[in-house]
Design an enzyme around this catalytic site. Structure first.
Site, mmCIF file in Angstrom:
data_model
loop_
_atom_site.group_PDB
_atom_site.id
_atom_site.type_symbol
_atom_site.label_atom_id
_atom_site.label_comp_id
_atom_site.label_asym_id
_atom_site.label_seq_id
_atom_site.Cartn_x
_atom_site.Cartn_y
_atom_site.Cartn_z
ATOM 1 N N TYR A 110 0.843 -1.211 0.000
ATOM 2 C CA TYR A 110 0.000 0.000 0.000
ATOM 3 C C TYR A 110 0.874 1.256 0.000
ATOM 4 C CZ TYR A 110 -3.015 3.663 2.020
ATOM 5 O OH TYR A 110 -3.680 4.842 2.271
ATOM 6 N N TRP A 164 -4.613 7.948 9.845
ATOM 7 C CA TRP A 164 -5.628 7.462 10.791
ATOM 8 C C TRP A 164 -6.993 8.164 10.572
ATOM 9 C CZ3 TRP A 164 -3.279 6.518 16.346
ATOM 10 C CH2 TRP A 164 -2.078 5.811 16.229
HETATM 11 N N1 LIG Z 1 -8.297 5.682 5.748
HETATM 12 C C1 LIG Z 1 -7.169 6.078 6.339
HETATM 13 O O1 LIG Z 1 -6.924 5.823 7.530
HETATM 14 C C2 LIG Z 1 -6.148 6.877 5.553
HETATM 15 C C3 LIG Z 1 -4.942 7.225 6.178
HETATM 16 C C4 LIG Z 1 -3.998 7.973 5.464
HETATM 17 C C5 LIG Z 1 -4.278 8.367 4.168
HETATM 18 N N2 LIG Z 1 -5.437 8.001 3.584
HETATM 19 C C6 LIG Z 1 -5.677 8.422 2.196
HETATM 20 O O2 LIG Z 1 -6.761 9.326 2.199
HETATM 21 C C7 LIG Z 1 -7.532 9.167 0.997
HETATM 22 C C8 LIG Z 1 -8.972 8.959 1.339
HETATM 23 O O3 LIG Z 1 -9.092 7.797 2.136
HETATM 24 P P1 LIG Z 1 -10.496 7.278 2.689
HETATM 25 O O4 LIG Z 1 -10.286 6.844 4.085
HETATM 26 O O5 LIG Z 1 -11.563 8.275 2.358
HETATM 27 O O6 LIG Z 1 -10.681 5.982 1.793
HETATM 28 P P2 LIG Z 1 -11.975 5.043 1.669
HETATM 29 O O7 LIG Z 1 -13.001 5.416 2.657
HETATM 30 O O8 LIG Z 1 -11.461 3.641 1.635
HETATM 31 O O9 LIG Z 1 -12.524 5.425 0.242
HETATM 32 C C9 LIG Z 1 -11.829 5.096 -0.919
HETATM 33 C C10 LIG Z 1 -12.730 5.337 -2.099
HETATM 34 O O10 LIG Z 1 -12.034 4.895 -3.266
HETATM 35 C C11 LIG Z 1 -12.960 4.229 -4.081
HETATM 36 N N3 LIG Z 1 -12.334 3.241 -4.941
HETATM 37 C C12 LIG Z 1 -11.622 2.163 -4.569
HETATM 38 N N4 LIG Z 1 -11.291 1.453 -5.661
HETATM 39 C C13 LIG Z 1 -11.805 2.105 -6.728
HETATM 40 C C14 LIG Z 1 -11.797 1.873 -8.120
HETATM 41 N N5 LIG Z 1 -11.207 0.807 -8.671
HETATM 42 N N6 LIG Z 1 -12.435 2.752 -8.927
HETATM 43 C C15 LIG Z 1 -13.074 3.819 -8.408
HETATM 44 N N7 LIG Z 1 -13.118 4.102 -7.095
HETATM 45 C C16 LIG Z 1 -12.477 3.250 -6.260
HETATM 46 C C17 LIG Z 1 -13.913 3.532 -3.116
HETATM 47 O O11 LIG Z 1 -15.093 3.246 -3.814
HETATM 48 P P3 LIG Z 1 -16.105 2.122 -3.295
HETATM 49 O O12 LIG Z 1 -16.623 2.657 -1.995
HETATM 50 O O13 LIG Z 1 -17.117 2.098 -4.368
HETATM 51 O O14 LIG Z 1 -15.283 0.886 -3.145
HETATM 52 C C18 LIG Z 1 -14.055 4.589 -2.042
HETATM 53 O O15 LIG Z 1 -15.094 5.469 -2.373
HETATM 54 C C19 LIG Z 1 -6.864 8.031 0.226
HETATM 55 O O16 LIG Z 1 -5.977 8.560 -0.704
HETATM 56 C C20 LIG Z 1 -6.092 7.275 1.282
HETATM 57 O O17 LIG Z 1 -4.968 6.607 0.724
HETATM 58 C C21 LIG Z 1 -6.392 7.282 4.250
#
Ligand SMILES: NC(=O)c1ccc[n+]([C@@H]2O[C@H](COP(=O)([O-])OP(=O)(O)OC[C@H]3O[C@@H](n4cnc5c(N)ncnc54)[C@H](OP(=O)(O)O)[C@@H]3O)[C@@H](O)[C@H]2O)c1
Length: 301
Positions: free
Chosen positions: A124, A149
């Site tokens: 990742y 987080w």
């Molecule tokens: N979550 C954390 O703790 C965390 C920490 C540090 C950084 N980040 C970064 O912050 C950003 C936002 O994270 P988040 O927590 O909002 O993530 P999330 O809740 O997992 O949402 C990710 C989104 O990406 C979409 N997605 C996944 N695969 C896809 C595909 N093949 N085509 C189109 N859409 C797709 C998902 O759609 P579906 O719902 O339809 O699957 C979902 O809407 C990301 O860049 C992540 O790397 C997150």
């Protein structure tokens, strides 16, 4: 202004649909509307929407699953941002992209600054590091926001898992030797809107670049769990465990497929001074989200 938001149903995407609405017409897409692992589908979407700003929170975020699915993680986290960035460059429009503490190895003593050397250890983290580089190298008008987080009322996250488990179990063991800053999706979205506005004002060209965006303060997953349970109790949630009965364990006691970071702390001086934003404490954000969840419990269940 037309703003394209990917992953509109993700934690951050969902909040961006709200926060960016004051700046223009927000066109959100989900996986069904555009599969970001399909390059042709992204090209088609971009030509159809012709955005003035691209905001890309969509990502393959299943950290452990990514260890066995490196190809799909790479397609979504590295290749898709490259296509979006190249389009942004051709059209001379800004792109805002999100990245993660997982680009670091977590071995630093203090907080990580934007100039610290990256050294991702997981599939990742490596895919997100490649995504950052693709955006940085292809789109001169880019903002990369590294966070950690993430939690919110919408989606799956540690806060909601703890809230649920504390009502189901009378024993909980949570890791206490990983330190970071729980950051709400709403805060990320609100600050994104502040940044996006400034990108269309004079002096914007000085502001493009990579930034760390997390709440003030730090804790361990154990401290975070204790705060969630203590606060849930205060709100009247009937938990089966009290916050001080949550057991503290070490990372080594809870092996997972992807390596975790001992230190996820990100320095936010640059974003605060460049964009003039004030960041709340992680506790303030936890309280806000818990209160929201509890007052909308029926709708969110
Ligand atoms: N979550 C954390 O703790 C965390 C920490 C540090 C950084 N980040 C970064 O912050 C950003 C936002 O994270 P988040 O927590 O909002 O993530 P999330 O809740 O997992 O949402 C990710 C989104 O990406 C979409 N997605 C996944 N695969 C896809 C595909 N093949 N085509 C189109 N859409 C797709 C998902 O759609 P579906 O719902 O339809 O699957 C979902 O809407 C990301 O860049 C992540 O790397 C997150």
């Amino acid at each position: 202004m037309k703003i394209l938001v990917t992953g509109k149903n993700g934690q951050v995407g969902f909040e961006l649909m709200r926060s960016l609405a004051t700046l223009g017409t927000v066109i959100g897409v989900d996986l069904k509307e555009c599969d970001l692992s399909d390059s042709a589908a992204i090209d088609k979407l971009l030509e159809k929407v012709k955005p003035d700003l691209i905001v890309n929170p969509a990502a393959y975020t299943a950290v452990d699953k990514a260890e066995s699915e490196p190809v799909i993680a790479h397609a979504i986290n590295a290749k898709a941002p490259e296509i979006l960035a190249k389009f942004a460059s051709r059209r001379n429009i800004p792109i805002i992209h999100y990245s993660t503490d997982y680009v670091f190895d977590g071995l630093k003593e203090g907080t990580y600054t934007e100039t610290d050397k990256i050294n991702p250890k997981s599939v990742y983290g490596k895919s997100k590091a490649l995504g950052e580089a693709a955006v940085r190298n292809n789109a001169p008008k880019h903002i990369i926001l590294r966070t950690s987080w993430v939690f919110g009322s919408h989606g799956v996250n540690f806060l909601k898992t703890m809230l649920k488990l504390s009502q189901e179990r009378d024993r909980l063991s949570i890791v206490s030797d990983q330190i970071g800053s729980p950051t709400s999706a709403a805060l990320l979205a609100d600050v994104t809107a502040i940044i996006a506005k400034q990108l269309f004002e004079p002096g914007a060209c000085q502001k493009y670049g990579t930034y760390h965006l997390v709440t003030e303060g730090e804790t361990s997953w154990h401290g975070y769990a204790q705060m969630v349970v203590a606060r849930a109790n205060k709100l009247g949630v009937n938990t089966k465990i009290s916050s001080n009965a949550i057991q503290s364990i070490r990372t080594a006691d809870y092996p997972l497929p992807a390596p975790r970071l001992a230190n996820s702390r990100l320095d936010t001086t640059k974003i605060k001074t460049t964009f003039g934003v004030l960041l709340p404490t992680w506790q303030d954000e936890v309280i806000k989200v818990l209160e929201y969840i509890e007052s909308h419990a029926e709708r969110l269940n």
